[in-house]
Design an enzyme around this catalytic site. Structure first.
Site, PDB file in Angstrom:
ATOM      1  N   CYS A   1       0.847  -1.253  -0.026  1.00 20.34           N
ATOM      2  CA  CYS A   1       0.031   0.057  -0.038  1.00 20.34           C
ATOM      3  C   CYS A   1       0.846   1.400   0.184  1.00 20.34           C
ATOM      4  O   CYS A   1       0.445   2.371  -0.200  1.00 20.34           O
ATOM      5  CB  CYS A   1      -1.090  -0.063   1.237  1.00 20.34           C
ATOM      6  SG  CYS A   1      -2.173  -1.268   1.207  1.00 20.34           S
TER       7      CYS A   1
ATOM      8  N   HIS B   1      -3.232   7.503   3.258  1.00 19.44           N
ATOM      9  CA  HIS B   1      -3.339   6.161   2.480  1.00 19.44           C
ATOM     10  C   HIS B   1      -5.183   5.863   3.060  1.00 19.44           C
ATOM     11  O   HIS B   1      -5.237   5.964   4.388  1.00 19.44           O
ATOM     12  CB  HIS B   1      -2.573   5.084   2.841  1.00 19.44           C
ATOM     13  CG  HIS B   1      -3.239   3.584   2.458  1.00 19.44           C
ATOM     14  ND1 HIS B   1      -3.492   3.443   1.207  1.00 19.44           N
ATOM     15  CD2 HIS B   1      -3.072   2.516   3.255  1.00 19.44           C
ATOM     16  CE1 HIS B   1      -3.848   2.173   1.165  1.00 19.44           C
ATOM     17  NE2 HIS B   1      -3.767   1.591   2.424  1.00 19.44           N
TER      18      HIS B   1
ATOM     19  N   ASN C   1     -10.160   0.451   0.385  1.00 17.38           N
ATOM     20  CA  ASN C   1      -8.885   0.486   0.226  1.00 17.38           C
ATOM     21  C   ASN C   1      -8.375   0.169  -1.250  1.00 17.38           C
ATOM     22  O   ASN C   1      -8.435  -1.173  -1.454  1.00 17.38           O
ATOM     23  CB  ASN C   1      -8.390  -0.440   1.429  1.00 17.38           C
ATOM     24  CG  ASN C   1      -6.556  -0.402   1.120  1.00 17.38           C
ATOM     25  OD1 ASN C   1      -6.131   0.334   0.211  1.00 17.38           O
ATOM     26  ND2 ASN C   1      -6.011  -0.976   2.133  1.00 17.38           N
TER      27      ASN C   1
END
Length: 332
Positions: A116, A256, A286
């Site tokens: 990520c 994020h 996500n």
């Protein structure tokens, strides 16, 4: 001659049409909308449907959007970086295919994988290429088809992830705008907490690995949450201190989009007001490498020339970090 800094000069994005809402997930696994929303902040996520469509499709659409909006000739692009955790296939670089498909035939290209944190690390890499003076236009794309590695009978992971892509163009700047500073970190302790067991060199595909569902993402949510909250908050606070930035100096936090509570913990530690925190997790979930550029894509018109932006991310491995950037343009 003034110092060269690397500035973002254009943004593009793409998300698939198909919406997987919490209400639909309620019919698939033992969960409910209230539980998902309370713990993650996610209401829905986008899923890429269609035979033969992978991460490259998402990346190509985002890149084309950027090129069209910015009226940019793809032949002028020097480098295409594809930040992704879900390449189309092993061995053959997905970024190379993407570059060819968008007409960036004068560019070299490759993939960058840091879970990520891939896009964040990609920002550091793209900026270094620009600041070296050797390249003028670097296209950085964050794209992931997370639905390809998610077990939709596992309520611990299927509620979290979605598909999407975002792209930014880095170019030289002589006004002191663009990339200012970075703090990037990693720690191999995270190897067991967020992973996909099979499909790599340690455990190649077999009937046994498929039957055991080892080609899907596994996440120890409690451990990842603990490390993510601490990691993202620490580096975000530290980069502010190192650059003498008060909470009033920070115009935007671009974090994020993994979990709303992690984002809240990071902004709280920084002392940044909620009104300065860009959030779209409720729409997309996500999207891994795509979360940061999709925030820029969704909120581009809010960003003003000279704005101080703090980027922060945390990913499997573990990988994490924070980047301080000054926005370089106004978009009407």
């Amino acid at each position: 001659m003034s110092k060269i800094t690397a500035a973002i000069t254009a943004v593009g994005g793409y998300v698939p049409d198909f919406v997987l809402s919490n209400q639909v997930l309620e019919t698939m696994v033992d969960t409910n909308d209230e539980w998902i929303t309370t713990r993650t902040g996610i209401k829905e996520r986008r899923i890429l449907k269609g035979e033969g469509l992978g991460t490259s499709y998402l990346a190509i659409q985002a890149a084309k959007d950027l090129l069209k909006k910015g009226n940019i000739d793809p032949l002028e692009i020097d480098l295409v970086l594809l930040a992704t955790a879900t390449p189309d296939m092993l061995v053959a670089s997905t970024g190379v295919y993407v570059a060819s498909q968008i007409g960036a035939t004068n560019a070299f290209a490759y993939d960058l994988q840091a879970a990520c944190s891939s896009f964040l690390y990609g920002m550091s890499t793209a900026s270094s290429y620009i600041e070296s003076g050797r390249y003028k236009k670097v296209l950085l794309i964050g794209a992931d088809k997370m639905s390809s590695i998610i077990d939709y009978t596992d309520r611990a992971t299927c509620i979290i992830f979605g598909d999407g892509a975002g792209a930014v163009l880095f170019e030289p700047n002589h006004e002191g705008l663009g990339f200012q500073d970075e703090i990037l970190r990693s720690d191999g302790i995270g190897r067991e907490f967020l992973k996909m067991d099979a499909g790599g060199s340690i455990l190649p595909p077999s009937h046994e690995t498929i039957d055991a569902k080892q080609h899907f993402v596994f996440q120890d949510g409690k451990q990842v949450y603990k490390y993510a909250v601490t990691g993202m908050a620490d580096v975000s606070e530290k980069i502010m201190q190192r650059n003498n930035l008060s909470h009033e100096d920070v115009n935007w936090l671009v974090a994020h989009q993994a979990n709303k509570r992690i984002i809240d913990a990071t902004s709280s530690r920084m002392g940044v007001d909620d009104s300065k925190v860009l959030i779209n997790i409720e729409k997309y979930g996500n999207t891994t490498s795509a979360t940061l550029p999709l925030l820029l894509f969704d909120f581009e018109k809010k960003l003003k020339k000279g704005d101080n932006i703090i980027f922060a991310a945390f990913g499997g491995g573990f990988t994490w970090g924070s980047i301080y950037l000054k926005w370089a343009y106004n978009r009407e």
